[in-house]
Structures are given as structure tokens and as C-alpha cells.
Write a protein that holds these residues in place. Structure first.
Motif, short mmCIF file in Angstrom:
data_model
loop_
_atom_site.label_atom_id
_atom_site.label_comp_id
_atom_site.label_asym_id
_atom_site.label_seq_id
_atom_site.Cartn_x
_atom_site.Cartn_y
_atom_site.Cartn_z
N GLY B 214 0.77 -0.89 -3.27
CA GLY B 214 -0.55 -0.44 -2.83
C GLY B 214 -0.41 0.81 -1.98
O GLY B 214 0.44 1.67 -2.26
N THR B 215 -1.24 0.91 -0.95
CA THR B 215 -1.04 1.95 0.05
C THR B 215 -0.76 1.24 1.37
O THR B 215 -0.90 0.01 1.46
CB THR B 215 -2.30 2.82 0.21
OG1 THR B 215 -3.34 2.02 0.79
CG2 THR B 215 -2.77 3.38 -1.13
N LEU B 216 -0.38 1.99 2.38
CA LEU B 216 -0.07 1.36 3.67
C LEU B 216 -1.30 0.68 4.25
O LEU B 216 -1.21 -0.36 4.89
CB LEU B 216 0.48 2.40 4.64
CG LEU B 216 1.80 3.04 4.18
CD1 LEU B 216 2.17 4.20 5.10
CD2 LEU B 216 2.92 2.01 4.13
N GLU B 217 -2.47 1.26 3.98
CA GLU B 217 -3.72 0.70 4.52
C GLU B 217 -4.15 -0.55 3.75
O GLU B 217 -4.78 -1.43 4.31
CB GLU B 217 -4.86 1.73 4.46
CG GLU B 217 -4.69 2.93 5.38
CD GLU B 217 -3.69 3.96 4.85
OE1 GLU B 217 -3.32 3.88 3.65
OE2 GLU B 217 -3.25 4.82 5.64
N THR B 218 -3.84 -0.59 2.45
CA THR B 218 -4.35 -1.72 1.64
C THR B 218 -3.35 -2.87 1.55
O THR B 218 -3.62 -3.86 0.88
CB THR B 218 -4.70 -1.26 0.21
OG1 THR B 218 -3.50 -0.78 -0.43
CG2 THR B 218 -5.76 -0.18 0.21
N SER B 219 -2.18 -2.74 2.20
CA SER B 219 -1.16 -3.79 2.09
C SER B 219 -1.17 -4.67 3.34
O SER B 219 -1.06 -4.16 4.46
CB SER B 219 0.23 -3.16 1.92
OG SER B 219 0.25 -2.34 0.78
N PHE B 434 1.36 -9.63 -7.82
CA PHE B 434 0.38 -9.78 -6.76
C PHE B 434 0.89 -9.21 -5.44
O PHE B 434 1.99 -9.53 -5.01
CB PHE B 434 0.08 -11.27 -6.57
CG PHE B 434 -0.84 -11.58 -5.42
CD1 PHE B 434 -2.21 -11.69 -5.63
CD2 PHE B 434 -0.35 -11.77 -4.14
CE1 PHE B 434 -3.06 -11.99 -4.58
CE2 PHE B 434 -1.20 -12.06 -3.08
CZ PHE B 434 -2.56 -12.17 -3.30
N PHE B 435 0.08 -8.38 -4.80
CA PHE B 435 0.30 -8.07 -3.38
C PHE B 435 -1.07 -7.97 -2.73
O PHE B 435 -1.97 -7.32 -3.25
CB PHE B 435 1.11 -6.79 -3.17
CG PHE B 435 1.80 -6.80 -1.82
CD1 PHE B 435 3.11 -7.23 -1.70
CD2 PHE B 435 1.11 -6.44 -0.67
CE1 PHE B 435 3.74 -7.28 -0.46
CE2 PHE B 435 1.73 -6.49 0.57
CZ PHE B 435 3.04 -6.91 0.68
N SER B 436 -1.20 -8.63 -1.58
CA SER B 436 -2.54 -8.83 -1.03
C SER B 436 -2.96 -7.74 -0.07
O SER B 436 -2.15 -7.22 0.69
CB SER B 436 -2.61 -10.17 -0.32
OG SER B 436 -1.60 -10.24 0.65
N PRO B 437 -4.23 -7.41 -0.11
CA PRO B 437 -4.81 -6.58 0.95
C PRO B 437 -4.99 -7.46 2.19
O PRO B 437 -4.94 -8.68 2.09
CB PRO B 437 -6.16 -6.17 0.37
CG PRO B 437 -6.54 -7.30 -0.53
CD PRO B 437 -5.24 -7.82 -1.10
N PRO B 438 -5.21 -6.85 3.35
CA PRO B 438 -5.39 -7.65 4.57
C PRO B 438 -6.48 -8.70 4.40
O PRO B 438 -7.56 -8.40 3.90
CB PRO B 438 -5.79 -6.60 5.62
CG PRO B 438 -5.14 -5.33 5.13
CD PRO B 438 -5.22 -5.41 3.63
N GLY B 439 -6.17 -9.93 4.78
CA GLY B 439 -7.16 -10.99 4.84
C GLY B 439 -7.36 -11.81 3.59
O GLY B 439 -7.82 -12.95 3.67
#
Lengths: 498, 498
Positions: B214-219, B434-439
Motif C-alpha cells: 500500500g502506501t505508508l498512510e494506508t498501511s 491482504f494488507f489492512s488499512p488502519p482500523g
């Protein structure tokens, strides 16, 4: 239910044989007809046998399970006394142990774990007692000391064994491993002796004996390195995998799940208190005769009898020369595991090594009982071996000797209860978990794993990975159960329909 | 057999769609009657679906497997080109991954592994190229640099996450984990920014993006910490578990074993090239309708459709609000994995990071092809995302840019072949692992795992342990297959015999 196995001593009641356990199965048999021909008879209801029996029953086979004891679990079982589970044998589990964890997930028990070592309250120290000193250090100092000692011991290739044992499940494909296996732990200590401080040497020797339950001379260096590799080649991994997590309600609650699932298939017949005496292998089937004189017939048999016990069963035709040689050598682990309940809650964060003079070399605070006492678990072995029930006062003294009398008077370390299972005197174990003498595994791993006609052999003693562990038992039960299931399905497919 | 999936480019033949794979199944269907009522229909023939299908078929159930692609393996498959297996998706395995290793042992493939990184011959260096410098260091220096960066990033509790995530399989029982999951990787970097050297920051960011795609913000920061915990909380464990061992003959040789065992039970029906469009859940059964308009009936359905694809299927009645919310959020991994065969055997021991300006951020020498070229595997992701087939010259330039032109002229890093699968454009994946965004996981893990009447959901995307890994897929297939088997056996036992 109360098992015949194990002992409990209290100041009030003295020494008593037999311990309660949810691993005791009642009724002890559900066999309705002695004339049934089973698909497979499984000998032994430890993790190997139960895994094989369950998988085959789930897979459609008709299974008979025979067990000499009155309980399931083999060398791993727990006794719940006054609301606290004492682990009599194999205890710790970790998600890095593939076969165990696969089963933990199967039964959704991934949250049912408790920590062994926990340093949140109490004395919070490590006591190192050798013949010439008795000192106390922090757990951080303990970790640094033991890590340094183990790293010197294991660093045979500049990368702590990573080069020597890159793939621990197939280590003996590597000729270097065979050479390492002919070395004893003592041989390796001799190589690095000048680099060790006296304290490092004490904790190193105690750590080796804690793993092997043998002596430094009788313990294979490779077997220790193999454990180390399985733990990720680090001291942190060693501690995390070997002695951190145990089942909150005891091992026997885990192993019961295997038995219950097998039973629910309605394809499992079983008989406890039924030791096997003789196994007759014919071209197309197997006959298994019990000590009581009953003979059962099946297409296949799976023996999960430990290496040290296998010699007490007769086979017709006799076992191969290789298997007989392995049996004659045997494994060397004569661990003495003694639980003590001590009327001092502050000991929860206590650990100790008292070596080489004491009959119990290592101990750790392992839990707090509902009565508020600390449960400490103590380990001895072939070095200074004792039978705890033979002289309970001596056992009690060995526990007390773990504590420096200058720091702890009789009152501060008062023993309220002692619980143990003498694995060395146990006719169905003749020792604790497998640990090999030099050369046994390098020379005979294949022999130990080999089938004998229609008889297959599954036991943690000859697992590829966590050899000697619960995980290795499940590995073996899975392997052999799968092999039998495949064979019998193929045979039944090729049989003409009548 | 050739799959429709994937692309290959060579200087001579240019870009071609479709790659050979032993994962392609022929004939593509064995369904004999459309009127059969199955015990269970499994949607998806990746590791989740095949594990569930195999276990249920072995356990006596009648199974129908439907797959949109022409091959098994889902987001893990290999293409053998000129005798060399290129891994198009999930690749690496380790004995510390419980579910994967349990299967490796089942198929006795524990020796069938090759090393990815190997520094025995060749240039033996790491190339770090940022916007302001291009430097070369030894692998020892690389390890120290990356370890230092990752340790700063993960050391949130003084013990590198051991306190924060003591039991990774049940981490969300711990309220602290929920808070960590609402943090992004960027949030955590901001906290430690002043402690990082510029080089540490570059390799840290590249390492995070290599994990998340993802990006640093979306990981999610917790998701990264969870990987770290699963790897044993150390950099050595991280490397050993994530990028060390792969199947000698490719992933597809492993996953075929699952399919073949299921097929051998004679209880598996299957159809490839059969995407599912609609799932109708009634009180006592399920009807699954394909895009072609065929409807299949079963007592249960298991959907192994990835989170990012689940929204393309209609459900009647509609999915729960929680599941719909999770689908609407989706996971963030848009990894671009590009294999390049380079006419320079010396690169076998080369690794590189070219970040943040390049479209491929990281790469490692991963093998030597039979032609004697080095296979390097390169990774990009949502950061600077590209579709490799859309502009193959740009892809080629992104590979070339990994190498410092001062050290490597066009000749020393000549590209002989490029191989890839564009997971972002793949309608059955819509992203990589799969890699999750925050939350997402903190809030919706339960929703994603929850059943919907007679429809159950199994996918690595919501595994408890190795979430997003092959191991997580097998974990999930095992869980859900077991649940269905138990239910149907109980139901069939309670049905009156006619």
C-alpha cells in the motif's frame, strides 16, 4: 476420575499414589465384539496414537485403540488438584510448532494459554547455586548469562548453527549433521571450555541437562543443536518455544479433544488397561495379543510404543536388525520433574539453578495456586538421579536446597505439596521425552521410522522436527495415519465388489 | 498446459499473455449431472478452497468445487519457463508456519525447498539508491541497517512488541492492539522520525511497502507488528520466515497435491472457468448461480472469494452490514511483482532498494536459470503504482533503474525475460495478498469471519495468524471445512433413517 499414575505428597496426608485427571476414560472399554476385524489397531493413546486414530476414523476407517494405562495422553498429562493443573509430562506449546498449533486451531484453543514464567510481582530474581557460590541476579542478568553460554555452545559455524542445520526437518541429508550427532554435549563443552566463565559453564551444563535429562556424556550434541535450530537459532526463540506457553486448564483438556472427536465418528473402539504383549504380522493382516490373552485382528497395526518400551513387546516375525539395534541403545532421558507448591506468593517470579550437587538442577516459578501459593516446577535427570517416591524426605530436601537458606528460612519456602510422575519407573515410558545419545539418530532414524510389514510405527521419539515433543508425536500420528488410510483405500478400491 | 493468467516478455517475442503452469487442470470439469445436490459447494480453488474441499471429501462429504480461473492456487501459482519456476504470487514457506508446514509434511515435501537469497558467489552486495545517493554495501551492512531500522520501528514496549502482542493468534483480545491498529505506518514513522538516519528511513519505508503493497498512510501499523510478532519479534526471524525458503519446483507443485488428494476420494466434482455470480441462501440449503447461468444446490457453501472481490457477487439475502462495511473498505495491497531474468550470473548475490522514485522499490537475486542468467524478483506497489503490461518499456526501465548505471552498463544488466501477473487488474483478486488499512481488522475481523446462514467464508484475508499468507489460507480452509463437516455429520445423524 483418578489415574493410577503419579504421586502427591502433603504434610497432612503424606505420600499417596494416583492423581485425578480428566484424561482418565470411563467406561474403560467400548468393545462390543471380540470377533470384529478392524481396519487398523492403534497401540497407545498418547498424541501419536490419538492423532492417527482420529484421522483414520474421520477418514472412514474402523479403528481399535488399545492402551495400557487408564488414561489418554501418554507422556503428557495434567492433574487438576484443588483447581490448579499440574503438568506431569510434556507441557509447553507454541505457534511455531506446526503440528501442535494446527491442532490448537482445530479445537479453537488458541486463547486457552497461560504464561509459565512471569516476572510481574514477587522476588523477581534468579538464584544460581553451585558448589562454590550462591548468588542472586536479576532476570535480565540471567538472560544475558544463559544467552552468552548457549551462544558459545551453539556457534559452530559463525552463524549459530544456521549454516550447519539450515533445514532442521531434513538435517541428516547433510553429512555435517551426522558428524555432529556422534559428538556428545561434553565433547562440545571441551572445545569451548576456555571461553566459558565459571557461571556460564554452570548454567550451560544445567541447560543441556534440562533439555536432555541424560548426562553430558550421554547427550548428543546434534540433538541439542537440532532443538536450537527448531527454536530459530536464538536464545529468545529458545525460551519462547520451550517454556513460555501452557494450556490454562492443562494438557489433558487438549488431548481429550482428539479422543472425543474420534469417538464422535462412531468408528472408534477402544480398551484402556489393556497392555499389548505380542504382535503377529502376517502377509495380509496383523494379530495383536494383549497381556490378558485377548487377540485382535486388523488389516494394519500402528504401534506408538516408545523406543525404550518397544523391547518389551514380542514380534513375529522379529523386528529388523536396525530397529532392534536402536531399541538396544534406547534414548537417555530420565528427567525427574517435581512440582512443589510453596507457601510464598513472592516466588512466582523466582527461577533457580542448583548444580551440580543437587538432585534437582533447575526450577522456575510456574504459577500461583488458588490457595495463593507459588507453584514451582523442578527438574532433575540422569545426573544425580532419584526416584522421588522412594525417599520423599530426600525429594523434599532437594526442593528446599534450591533456595539459599540465608535468604529463605524454612518458613519462607515451606512446601505445602509435592506432585510428580516417575517416568523412569513407568513401564509404559521407561524415561521421559526422547533425547538421543551420540550417534543413535544419525545411524538409526530411518530404522526407527521404518514399517514392519503391516505394522507401522509412530512416535515423537523418531519425529523429523520437534523430536521428543508433543508436536513430534502429532507429526508422527499424522504421517502414519495418512499412510494407512491411503493404503487401505487403495486396497479397498481394488477389491472386487461381491 | 497454459493458463490465461500472467505475462511474459522477451526481446525476441515481445509481450505475450498467458503462462504455462502445472496448476492448470484438464479436463476443466468433471461434473456429470447438474441435478446433484451436493453436501457442500466450495467457491474458489486457492489454498483455502482446496484445503476445505479436500478435508471434507476425505471426511466423507460430496463436494463441488467451482473456480473462475483455469487453474488452482488463487493468489499463489508458479510458471515453469525453460525449466525454471517463476513464482507469480505467494512464494515463501517456513516450518514456523503451522498450517503450511503441516501440509508440507503431509506430502513429504520437507526436502523440496530451495533458498531464495544466497550469497555464495557473484557481486555479493546491497545497492541502496535514494533520490540523493546511490551506495553499495555488504550484506552484513545491509542486515545491520535494516535490523536497526525495523527494531526502532517495532520497539513500542521496550521488548520489540513482545509485551504489546504476546499471543498473535488472539491479539485483538488485547485492547492495546486495537489502538495500534488505528495507527498507520506513517503515524509510527512520525513518532520515531528523529531517531532514524536517512538510510534507515529509506530502507524502513521500502520494507514496510514491501510488506503492505500500500502506501505508508494506508498501511496499518498493527498489521505490520502482527507480522513481526509472527516472525518471532526479530529481524533474523523476519528474514527466515518471509523470504528464505521456496518450493524447488514451484508453488503449483505443492497445491496440486491438495487437488489430487481430493480427487482421489472420488467425492470431488469440479468446474474451472466457472465464475460465480449469485448466492442464494435458504433456510436449509444454498443455491449458487454461475455467470453462465447454471445453478448448483448444496447443504452448505464455502466462499473463498477474497475481500476485494466479494462485492462483485450478489447475495440473497444480502450480507450483514458489518461484512458489507469491510468489503467497502477493502484491503490496500496492490503489490506489483515483476520477475526479470538478467544475463549476468554475478547478480545471484545482489539485493537492492531504489526508493522512493522508482516504480519497483526492492529486488533480490532469487535464483539462477538453466541458461545461467540471474533471476531477480522485483517489487512495487500502490506507491508509484504501474500496470507492467500497459507499458512494457517503462517496466523494463524500472528494472534497469534498480542498478546504478555507473556500476552496470546496459550490457551487465541486460534483461532477457520479464515475467509477471498483474494482480491489480485480476478480476478474481483485485490486489495481492491482504494488507489492512488502519482500523479494518480491529473493527471488522469478526465480521469478515462470520458466516451468513448456510454460507461460510474462508480466506487468508481474515486468518488469525499468518493473515494474507498461504498459511492463513490453509488455516481458514481447515477451520471452515471442519465446521461444515461437523455440522453435516450431526445433521445426518439426527435425520430419521427411511
Amino acid at each position: 476420575m483418578t489415574s493410577r499414575d503419579g504421586y502427591c505428597w502433603t504434610p497432612k496426608e503424606g505420600l499417596k499414589a494416583g492423581l485425578p485427571s480428566v484424561g482418565v476414560i470411563s467406561p474403560s472399554s467400548n468393545i462390543s465384539s471380540v470377533d470384529t476385524v478392524y481396519d487398523v489397531v492403534v497401540i497407545g493413546a498418547g498424541y501419536s496414537g490419538l492423532t492417527a486414530a482420529r484421522n483414520m476414523a474421520v477418514g472412514g476407517l474402523k479403528v481399535l485403540l488399545l492402551e495400557g494405562r487408564d488414561r489418554i495422553g501418554g507422556r503428557s498429562w495434567s492433574s487438576n488438584i484443588d483447581g490448579y493443573p499440574f503438568e506431569m509430562g510434556g507441557t509447553w506449546v507454541h505457534w511455531g510448532q506446526a503440528n501442535t498449533w494446527h491442532e490448537v486451531l482445530r479445537y479453537q484453543m488458541e486463547q486457552d494459554l497461560n504464561r509459565s514464567l512471569e516476572f510481574l510481582r514477587g522476588v523477581d530474581h534468579f538464584e544460581l547455586r553451585s558448589t562454590h557460590e550462591s548468588i542472586t541476579m536479576t532476570h535480565k542478568e540471567e538472560d544475558e548469562l544463559v544467552a552468552s553460554a548457549l551462544e558459545k555452545f551453539t556457534n559452530i559455524d559463525g552463524v549459530y548453527g544456521r549454516k550447519a542445520i539450515p533445514l532442521p526437518y531434513s538435517t541428516f541429508k547433510n553429512p555435517e549433521s551426522i558428524l555432529l550427532d556422534w559428538k556428545s554435549a561434553q565433547d562440545r563443552i571441551n572445545e569451548i571450555a576456555t571461553t566459558l566463565t565459571p557461571q556460564e559453564r554452570t548454567v550451560l551444563e544445567a541447560s543441556i541437562l534440562l533439555a536432555s535429562g541424560g548426562t553430558l556424556e550421554t547427550s548428543s550434541f546434534h540433538e541439542f543443536m537440532h532443538w536450537w535450530a527448531m527454536c530459530g537459532y536464538t536464545y529468545a526463540g529458545w525460551m519462547e518455544r520451550l517454556i513460555t506457553w501452557k494450556f490454562r486448564d492443562g494438557q489433558s483438556t487438549f488431548v481429550r479433544r482428539f479422543f472425543e472427536e474420534a469417538l464422535a465418528t462412531k468408528r472408534l473402539s477402544y480398551a484402556f488397561n489393556t497392555p499389548v504383549k505380542h504382535i503377529h504380522n502376517t502377509k495380509s493382516s496383523v494379530q495383536v495379543t494383549t497381556r490378558k490373552g485377548q487377540t485382535y485382528r486388523a488389516h494394519r497395526a500402528i504401534s506408538t510404543i516408545p523406543l525404550n518400551v518397544l523391547g518389551s513387546i514380542t514380534f513375529d516375525p522379529p523386528l529388523s536388525a536396525g530397529k532392534q539395534a536402536a531399541i538396544a541403545i534406547g534414548h537417555v532421558n530420565q528427567t525427574v520433574k517435581v512440582h512443589a507448591e510453596i507457601a510464598n506468593p513472592e516466588l512466582r517470579s523466582w527461577t533457580g539453578v542448583t548444580y551440580p550437587h543437587n538432585k534437582l538442577n533447575c526450577a522456575v516459578g510456574d504459577g500461583t495456586t488458588p490457595a495463593g501459593n507459588t507453584h514451582i516446577v523442578c527438574f532433575g535427570g540422569q545426573h544425580n538421579h532419584m526416584d522421588p517416591e522412594a525417599d520423599i524426605d530426600a525429594t523434599s530436601r532437594a526442593v528446599s536446597s534450591l533456595f539459599d537458606p540465608k535468604q529463605y528460612g524454612a518458613k519462607e519456602a515451606k512446601i505445602e505439596r509435592i506432585v510428580f510422575h516417575n517416568w523412569s519407573k513407568d513401564e509404559f515410558a521407561k524415561g521421559a521425552w526422547f533425547f538421543s545419545p551420540p550417534g543413535l539418530v544419525a545411524k538409526h532414524l530411518g530404522d526407527m521410522r521404518e514399517r514392519h510389514g503391516n505394522v507401522l510405527f509412530a512416535n515423537a521419539d523418531w519425529a523429523l522436527g520437534w523430536r521428543g515433543f508433543i508436536d513430534g508425536a502429532i507429526e508422527e500420528g499424522t504421517r502414519v495415519g495418512q499412510e494407512v488410510r491411503r493404503e487401505l483405500l487403495t486396497e479397498s478400491a481394488s477389491r472386487p465388489t461381491l
